[in-house]
Design a protein around this motif. Structure first.
Motif, mmCIF file in Angstrom:
data_model
loop_
_atom_site.group_PDB
_atom_site.id
_atom_site.type_symbol
_atom_site.label_atom_id
_atom_site.label_comp_id
_atom_site.label_asym_id
_atom_site.label_seq_id
_atom_site.Cartn_x
_atom_site.Cartn_y
_atom_site.Cartn_z
ATOM 1 N N GLY A 128 0.838 -1.199 0.000
ATOM 2 C CA GLY A 128 0.000 0.000 0.000
ATOM 3 C C GLY A 128 0.868 1.241 0.000
ATOM 4 N N GLN A 129 0.236 2.406 0.039
ATOM 5 C CA GLN A 129 0.979 3.661 0.059
ATOM 6 C C GLN A 129 1.858 3.727 1.304
ATOM 7 N N GLY A 130 3.072 4.229 1.117
ATOM 8 C CA GLY A 130 3.972 4.384 2.244
ATOM 9 C C GLY A 130 4.665 3.116 2.689
ATOM 10 N N ASP A 131 4.494 2.018 1.948
ATOM 11 C CA ASP A 131 5.208 0.779 2.254
ATOM 12 C C ASP A 131 6.702 1.089 2.349
ATOM 13 N N ASP A 201 3.645 4.090 -3.889
ATOM 14 C CA ASP A 201 2.247 3.788 -4.175
ATOM 15 C C ASP A 201 2.182 2.654 -5.194
ATOM 16 N N PRO A 202 1.632 1.486 -4.813
ATOM 17 C CA PRO A 202 1.561 0.361 -5.753
ATOM 18 C C PRO A 202 0.640 0.608 -6.929
ATOM 19 N N ILE A 203 -0.259 1.589 -6.811
ATOM 20 C CA ILE A 203 -1.185 1.890 -7.902
ATOM 21 C C ILE A 203 -0.491 2.673 -9.017
ATOM 22 N N ALA A 204 0.496 3.486 -8.664
ATOM 23 C CA ALA A 204 1.222 4.256 -9.672
ATOM 24 C C ALA A 204 1.995 3.321 -10.602
ATOM 25 N N MET A 205 2.207 3.754 -11.827
ATOM 26 C CA MET A 205 2.913 2.946 -12.824
ATOM 27 C C MET A 205 4.427 2.989 -12.632
ATOM 28 N N PHE A 206 4.911 4.079 -12.031
ATOM 29 C CA PHE A 206 6.332 4.239 -11.735
ATOM 30 C C PHE A 206 6.487 4.646 -10.281
ATOM 31 N N ASP A 207 7.611 4.237 -9.690
ATOM 32 C CA ASP A 207 7.914 4.619 -8.314
ATOM 33 C C ASP A 207 9.408 4.874 -8.236
ATOM 34 N N ASN A 208 9.867 5.336 -7.074
ATOM 35 C CA ASN A 208 11.290 5.593 -6.885
ATOM 36 C C ASN A 208 11.850 4.665 -5.814
ATOM 37 N N LYS A 209 13.147 4.432 -5.872
ATOM 38 C CA LYS A 209 13.774 3.451 -4.987
ATOM 39 C C LYS A 209 14.386 4.078 -3.736
ATOM 40 N N SER A 210 13.996 5.293 -3.396
ATOM 41 C CA SER A 210 14.566 5.955 -2.227
ATOM 42 C C SER A 210 13.823 5.562 -0.952
#
Length: 242
Positions: A128-131, A201-210
């Motif tokens: 979920g968000q903030g994982d 956010d798992p719903i977003a198509m892209f995320d960052n690794k920070s």
């Protein structure tokens, strides 16, 4: 997970040319990158048109892609000039109050284009968000370009945002294509118009690794460097070879 061939008529072209295959939906929450069936529920009766401009170069809706170069491009605008951020980019009906950029591009069209240049998302989406886990998926570069007095210039993403407690230019952000998720047959990035996340956010198509991505109180607009709201930019997504 068991793989099955895509049988949705709208993607016959992709299946024939690019040998795409899909994930068998045996649960309500499924990684999104390989399942590209009829997920465009908010555009009833409308199918994406894949138009070949020249060999290897295509348009899908408002998205442009070059298979040989491994890039996808589309237009966006500056959406915020101050405040906290949770997203780098959302669609026009997405979470506009917390996104630096907005675009008219449909996530469904963008997803197909990304698959066509060979990107693969995660098979282990965040809960979920903030994982606090670091998102996984194929690495990409996200490049912004702006027209200044008739000249196209790079506009580094890192120059437009900063993290709380540092208040200085971010050296680099490692982006990954996670591919969003499918819940109850719904492609969630299309439903929520979440495209590039700063706050995991798992719903977003892209995320960052920070590690900072686990907090929604870290990312802010750099008001000193961001162009005026409404300024047009070109977003380029470039696949990075592993």
């Amino acid at each position: 997970m068991k793989k099955v061939h895509i049988v949705v008529s709208v993607l016959i072209f992709m299946v024939f040319v690019f040998s795409a295959d899909a994930q068998d939906l045996d649960s309500k929450k499924t990684p999104g990158p390989s399942f590209v069936g009829d997920m465009r529920q908010d555009v009833p009766g409308e199918s994406p048109v894949i138009k070949m401009i020249k060999p290897g170069v295509f348009e899908i809706g408002s998205v442009r892609l070059d298979k040989e170069m491994g890039i996808v491009e589309f237009d966006a605008v500056i959406n915020m000039n101050k405040g906290l951020l949770e997203y780098l980019l959302v669609g026009k009906s997405g979470k506009l109050h917390e996104s630096l950029l907005r675009t008219d591009v449909e996530p469904f069209d963008l997803q197909i284009a990304l698959l066509m240049i060979g990107l693969e998302g995660t098979m282990n989406p965040l809960a979920g968000q903030g994982d606090t886990r670091i998102p996984s998926g194929d690495p990409v570069k996200i490049i912004l370009k702006i027209n200044k007095n008739g000249k196209i210039k790079d506009l580094p993403v890192e120059s437009l945002i900063y993290t709380k407690g540092k208040d200085k230019k971010i050296e680099s952000i490692d982006w990954v294509f996670t591919g969003s998720i499918v819940e109850n047959g719904i492609f969630m990035a299309q439903a929520e118009k979440s495209i590039v996340a700063l706050y995991h956010d798992p719903i977003a198509m892209f995320d960052n690794k920070s590690t900072e991505g686990a907090s929604d109180e870290v990312w802010s607009v750099n008001s000193l460097t961001v162009p005026p709201v409404g300024t047009k930019v070109t977003v380029t997504i470039k696949a990075i070879s592993n």
